[in-house]
Write a protein that holds these residues in place. Sequence first.
Motif, mmCIF file in Angstrom:
data_model
loop_
_atom_site.group_PDB
_atom_site.id
_atom_site.type_symbol
_atom_site.label_atom_id
_atom_site.label_comp_id
_atom_site.label_asym_id
_atom_site.label_seq_id
_atom_site.Cartn_x
_atom_site.Cartn_y
_atom_site.Cartn_z
ATOM 1 N N VAL A 274 56.203 34.015 39.294
ATOM 2 C CA VAL A 274 55.145 33.387 38.505
ATOM 3 C C VAL A 274 53.748 33.749 38.999
ATOM 4 C CG1 VAL A 274 54.181 31.190 37.748
ATOM 5 C CG2 VAL A 274 56.640 31.522 37.777
ATOM 6 N N PRO A 275 53.492 33.690 40.335
ATOM 7 C CA PRO A 275 52.125 33.990 40.781
ATOM 8 C C PRO A 275 51.660 35.379 40.341
ATOM 9 C CG PRO A 275 53.389 33.036 42.557
ATOM 10 C CD PRO A 275 54.351 33.282 41.452
ATOM 11 N N ALA A 276 52.522 36.381 40.480
ATOM 12 C CA ALA A 276 52.121 37.738 40.103
ATOM 13 C C ALA A 276 51.860 37.835 38.599
ATOM 14 C CB ALA A 276 53.197 38.732 40.521
ATOM 15 N N GLN A 277 52.746 37.202 37.819
ATOM 16 C CA GLN A 277 52.555 37.236 36.367
ATOM 17 C C GLN A 277 51.276 36.521 35.954
ATOM 18 O OE1 GLN A 277 56.158 35.637 34.771
ATOM 19 N NE2 GLN A 277 57.296 37.518 35.139
ATOM 20 N N LEU A 278 51.041 35.391 36.619
ATOM 21 C CA LEU A 278 49.824 34.640 36.326
ATOM 22 C C LEU A 278 48.599 35.486 36.644
ATOM 23 C CD1 LEU A 278 48.867 31.755 35.479
ATOM 24 C CD2 LEU A 278 48.579 31.313 37.915
ATOM 25 N N ALA A 279 48.652 36.177 37.789
ATOM 26 C CA ALA A 279 47.528 37.031 38.181
ATOM 27 C C ALA A 279 47.310 38.125 37.144
ATOM 28 C CB ALA A 279 47.796 37.649 39.556
ATOM 29 N N ASP A 280 48.399 38.783 36.716
ATOM 30 C CA ASP A 280 48.270 39.839 35.700
ATOM 31 C C ASP A 280 47.658 39.289 34.424
ATOM 32 O OD1 ASP A 280 49.272 41.706 37.352
ATOM 33 O OD2 ASP A 280 51.326 41.669 36.537
ATOM 34 N N PHE A 281 48.157 38.121 34.020
ATOM 35 C CA PHE A 281 47.674 37.532 32.777
ATOM 36 C C PHE A 281 46.171 37.228 32.854
ATOM 37 C CE2 PHE A 281 46.755 33.527 30.490
ATOM 38 C CZ PHE A 281 46.849 34.015 29.201
ATOM 39 N N MET A 282 45.767 36.571 33.962
ATOM 40 C CA MET A 282 44.356 36.200 34.098
ATOM 41 C C MET A 282 43.483 37.447 34.180
ATOM 42 S SD MET A 282 44.103 32.814 34.191
ATOM 43 C CE MET A 282 43.003 31.945 35.293
ATOM 44 N N LEU A 283 43.982 38.466 34.891
ATOM 45 C CA LEU A 283 43.181 39.687 35.036
ATOM 46 C C LEU A 283 43.091 40.444 33.711
ATOM 47 C CD1 LEU A 283 44.384 40.884 38.533
ATOM 48 C CD2 LEU A 283 42.118 40.053 37.938
ATOM 49 N N SER A 284 44.070 40.225 32.826
ATOM 50 C CA SER A 284 43.999 40.888 31.524
ATOM 51 C C SER A 284 42.945 40.225 30.643
ATOM 52 C CB SER A 284 45.356 40.863 30.830
ATOM 53 O OG SER A 284 45.616 39.558 30.374
ATOM 54 N N LEU A 285 42.646 38.950 30.938
ATOM 55 C CA LEU A 285 41.608 38.264 30.174
ATOM 56 C C LEU A 285 40.223 38.729 30.607
ATOM 57 C CD1 LEU A 285 42.930 34.587 30.178
ATOM 58 C CD2 LEU A 285 43.053 36.246 28.325
ATOM 59 N N SER A 286 40.085 38.873 31.935
ATOM 60 C CA SER A 286 38.802 39.287 32.463
ATOM 61 C C SER A 286 39.014 39.747 33.898
ATOM 62 C CB SER A 286 37.826 38.109 32.452
ATOM 63 O OG SER A 286 36.755 38.389 33.312
ATOM 64 N N ASP A 287 38.235 40.734 34.332
ATOM 65 C CA ASP A 287 38.350 41.069 35.745
ATOM 66 C C ASP A 287 37.074 40.690 36.484
ATOM 67 O OD1 ASP A 287 36.746 42.924 34.650
ATOM 68 O OD2 ASP A 287 37.871 44.690 35.338
ATOM 69 N N ASN A 288 36.270 39.872 35.814
ATOM 70 C CA ASN A 288 35.072 39.365 36.472
ATOM 71 C C ASN A 288 35.440 38.117 37.272
ATOM 72 O OD1 ASN A 288 32.740 37.805 36.992
ATOM 73 N ND2 ASN A 288 31.637 38.970 35.433
ATOM 74 N N ARG A 289 35.173 38.160 38.564
ATOM 75 C CA ARG A 289 35.653 37.047 39.374
ATOM 76 C C ARG A 289 34.953 35.730 39.032
ATOM 77 N NH1 ARG A 289 33.499 37.535 45.555
ATOM 78 N NH2 ARG A 289 33.671 39.765 45.367
ATOM 79 N N TYR A 290 33.705 35.801 38.553
ATOM 80 C CA TYR A 290 33.004 34.559 38.217
ATOM 81 C C TYR A 290 33.606 33.914 36.978
ATOM 82 C CZ TYR A 290 29.852 36.173 41.748
ATOM 83 O OH TYR A 290 29.350 36.593 42.938
ATOM 84 N N VAL A 291 34.009 34.766 36.033
ATOM 85 C CA VAL A 291 34.644 34.239 34.822
ATOM 86 C C VAL A 291 35.981 33.598 35.190
ATOM 87 C CG1 VAL A 291 35.609 34.835 32.579
ATOM 88 C CG2 VAL A 291 33.512 35.950 33.365
#
Lengths: 192, 430
Positions: B298-315
């Motif tokens: 789950v953590p890796a998938q969650l990371a992929d999903f969130m990074l697909s939305l944006s790769d801006n760390r502030y967002v």
Amino acid sequence: MFAFMAQYCRLLRTIAVLEKVLGVLLILNIVINIGVQVFSRYVLDYPLIWVEELATYSFIWATFIGASLGLKQARHVKIETFVGRLPPRYQAWVRAFGLLAILVLLLTLLPQAWKVMGVEGRSLSISLPVAIPRSWFYSIPLLVFAASMALSALYLLLAELMAAVGQTRPEPILFPTEDPPENPNQPAWEAQ
Amino acid sequence: MSLGLMFLIFALLVLIEVPIAFAMTLSAVCYLLLEQTVPLTIVVQRMAPGLDSFPLLAIPLFILAGNLLNKAGLASRIFDFAQALVGHVRGSLGHVNVVASLIFAGMSGVAQADAAGLGTVEIKAMRRAGFDAPFSAAVTAASAIIGPIIPPSVIMVIYAVMAQVSVADIFLAGILPGIVIGLLLMGLIYFLACTGRITAPVYPRASRAEVGSSFIRAIPALLAPIILVAGLLSGAATPTELGAITVIYATVLGFWDRELNWQKLLHCVQETLLTAGVLVFIISAAVPFGWVVSVNNVPAQLADFMLSLSDNRYVILFMINLLLLVVGCVMETTAILLIAVPALLPLILALGVDPVHFGLIVVLNLLIGATTPPFGVLLFIMMDIARISFRQMIRAMAPFYIPLVLALILVTYFPDFVLWLPRLLHGGIG
């Protein structure tokens, strides 16, 4: 039934006294061990590693004892939802179902802990002056207190069931600790 | 499939008021029974070894130290000292309440202890001075948040162990944000007093002599946080050792002042056994649950999903904040910490966010969650002490979310301000 429950409650209270005595000693042991460690490291410049390990093992035991007493005193953290708004009889049924779930969980864990105990018995503690099998700090405390918690859960379950069918509810196992304003922690027995 | 079912079972159990710890283990057991791939022994094999950790030992020690210092009658001394310092400012006892919480935060590790121990003294004094009960309760609840931000902090110990960062680092990281939250709260109280939204009695400024004498009376209370911070900053002692030192200090002080006797000491230890036992048991009970979550990737998938939305760390940090605030409103703090931290950590590391910095973001979010309806623990404690209704409590609490969210923004977007002190410990690198 009520007489039986009174006897049962007395038994659980005796267990609670034993748990309290052991638990208090373990907490004091943690303080003393770490205190000795600080003293030996900074004052004598001779660190004693094994007191640290002993403190950690006391901590594991103390945690399971605290959790067992916590069940007796209804101190386990739960989220209050709709249950409090139900009519008392329905409340008792819902609580009984929750306690049944806990009881089933504990009874499932017991044989597992027994199995693990055999495996863990083969590895030993690291730095204690006397090598003791690992199981004494891992599966045995879990086994003992899962059994003790199962006994408490069964009592609480029976108590809720009696309330659910309209009989007088037997006493809680332990009443909340006194002087609530000075007690910084959880609200205690709020079942009624 | 069975993973979804596990979360569903967990949610249902929580809904019928099964304690969190049992709900977590039970849902993990259900998952294993459904999957049939891993033997059930894994649950038992992981529960107790999950507690075999020296840093976790700091938890019972700091809870015990807090209990003892509470019993040692220090609350009123701290309050008097705070009154001599800031009692004359517009908003008077409101400020005193915040300053007292700041000092008390340096000795206590749980927000509930701050709210219930010092809170009783604070609310009594504010009521006597003519403040209305809901406002007094709101100030106390909001300032109680500072307790677990400023070290010692039980929740930060749990975070540090889960995220595998140094407890000392995250303790130091909390000091500045804690002070800033205090200042922001005082700013709000000042504003409310100036605009006439609250009526606060005005006190004359305390004379030098009064400040001095209240300071001397407060020295024993001030010494506990000083020992702690000095120990942390010098790196000479571990937080666990400092916990034991504080316990010994509190015991000696209590007996010296005749505030403590054997009976009270025994009572404190018993309370610690229960509080710490119940709390740490949740950590142990969450281990099998966390194991299931992580083997399902789950953590890796969650990371992929969130990074697909944006790769801006502030967002992404903004989204995490929003998520944690919403979840924090409906769930219990420790449980969220135990589920969310392992799930979010890979994402955070991929973004290059310092895990110590992230720890502060998470902890502050969860503490704000503890002051929001419908399940905020701190609200219920304050309602109980101040004897006010839920509606009164929320209405008085509303303006306080502004400084709290402001603090959250500061903590999230200015990592240097959080990481300055821990970096100091590591000599500029870190």
